[in-house]
Design an enzyme around this catalytic site. Structure first.
Site, short mmCIF file in Angstrom:
data_model
loop_
_atom_site.label_atom_id
_atom_site.label_comp_id
_atom_site.label_asym_id
_atom_site.label_seq_id
_atom_site.Cartn_x
_atom_site.Cartn_y
_atom_site.Cartn_z
CD GLU A 23 -1.79 -2.39 1.37
OE1 GLU A 23 -0.64 -2.65 1.79
OE2 GLU A 23 -2.66 -3.28 1.19
CG HIS A 47 -9.35 -7.54 8.48
ND1 HIS A 47 -8.55 -8.14 9.42
CD2 HIS A 47 -8.65 -7.56 7.33
CE1 HIS A 47 -7.42 -8.53 8.84
NE2 HIS A 47 -7.46 -8.18 7.58
#
Length: 335
Positions: free
Chosen positions: A68, A137
């Protein structure tokens, strides 16, 4: 699949509306391209980019490594060079490893270059809880990014706004974070595809009119508030107005204040932790701007102040579900 319901108006899901916005912008502007993990052949973890790789090819829909920080940094550089990248972060939880690129570079380049260089970058990413994806998450960090000057943050709650705000984000000359709640991807709504449909960033909407209480929310919390508003009307005779913020930075306090001036009571709701969160900011601004209009302290509802549990029963207990919102609304109304 989208279905046509009236002249120019189609019923489609939230993810289809996002896909339509990207397709339209890819066709309109050759400087627009997509990048992200598994968004090509695999068509994205949540299938938002389905079909785009086949139609536009690998130079416009670029697969990236699982890195990322690396590909967000590359997107910042591309944006500074005249391109308009749309970077997909598989989940907002993973953006933490790219915070330096987002906060220290994308958000600050225009300021640090004396306004000579902009960063027309869009970062799209899902967030939220409800699927037993546990603590790492299931988070809602949009308040963190709305804290940063130089970044714009939008959180659409309907398919029409998903299309319109994403189109506005892609056309914006500054970096925009588009936050898409996981629970909304399957949500259906009408989208007028006969018009361009761009929704201006920084403009809230009144999702339901009312006279006794203002419920202020964004993203999936708007859906919860609309259900609670129906309960308040049917079971308690309380008319609740629901204001969908749509944009967290810039924040449209004019629409919020106009609603509170009419109802004299306000309850702010978010999916994230309330401490130092979106509701903290909005409640503070309401208390300041609408002090003479308020008949009761501003209420707030957010997620329980814990890491999200895995067990379904505990996950449900931690979320700001409708029973919690209803209870808080009745308290604000003194009912």
């Amino acid at each position: 699949m989208a279905s046509e319901t009236a002249a120019g108006v189609e019923t489609m899901t939230y993810r289809e509306a996002l896909r339509l916005a990207m397709r339209e912008e890819l066709e309109r502007d050759p400087s627009v391209f997509l990048m992200g993990e598994e968004i090509g052949v695999f068509q994205g973890s949540y299938k938002v980019t389905a079909g785009l790789f086949d139609d536009f090819g690998p130079e416009r829909v670029m697969e990236t490594p699982i890195s990322e920080e690396g590909f967000v940094g590359a997107a910042v550089g591309a944006a500074m060079s005249g391109m308009r990248p749309v970077a997909e972060i598989m989940t907002l939880n993973f953006i933490l490893v790219a915070m330096d690129q987002v906060v220290n570079h994308a958000a600050k380049v225009r300021y640090m270059f004396g306004g000579q260089v902009g960063v027309p970058l869009v970062i799209r990413t899902p967030n939220g809880a409800g699927n037993q994806l546990t603590a790492q998450h299931s988070q809602s960090f949009e308040g963190w990014f709305a804290n940063v000057p130089g970044l714009k943050v939008v959180a659409p709650a309907t398919p029409a706004d998903a299309r319109g705000l994403l189109k506005a984000a892609i056309r914006d000359d500054d970096p925009v974070l588009v936050v898409e709640n996981l629970q909304l991807y399957k949500a259906k709504g009408e989208v007028d595809t006969s018009v361009d449909g761009e929704v201006p960033i920084g403009l809230a909407r009144v999702a339901r009119a009312g006279t006794d209480l203002t419920l202020v929310a964004h993203s999936f919390a708007v859906t919860r508030c609309l259900h609670v508003a129906e309960q308040l009307q049917d079971e308690h005779g309380i008319s609740a107005e629901v204001v969908d913020l749509r944009s967290l930075r810039p924040l449209d306090m004019e629409t919020v204040a106009a609603s509170v001036a009419k109802t004299n009571r306000a309850l702010c709701v978010e999916e994230g932790w309330a401490s130092y969160g979106v509701t903290a900011e909005v409640a503070s601004r309401i208390s300041t701007a609408c002090f003479d209009d308020l008949d009761a302290p501003v209420g707030r509802v957010g997620m329980a102040e814990v890491p999200m549990p895995y067990a379904k029963s505990l996950e449900d207990a931690a979320l700001p579900h409708e029973a919690k919102i209803l209870s808080a609304a009745l308290e604000v109304c003194g009912a």
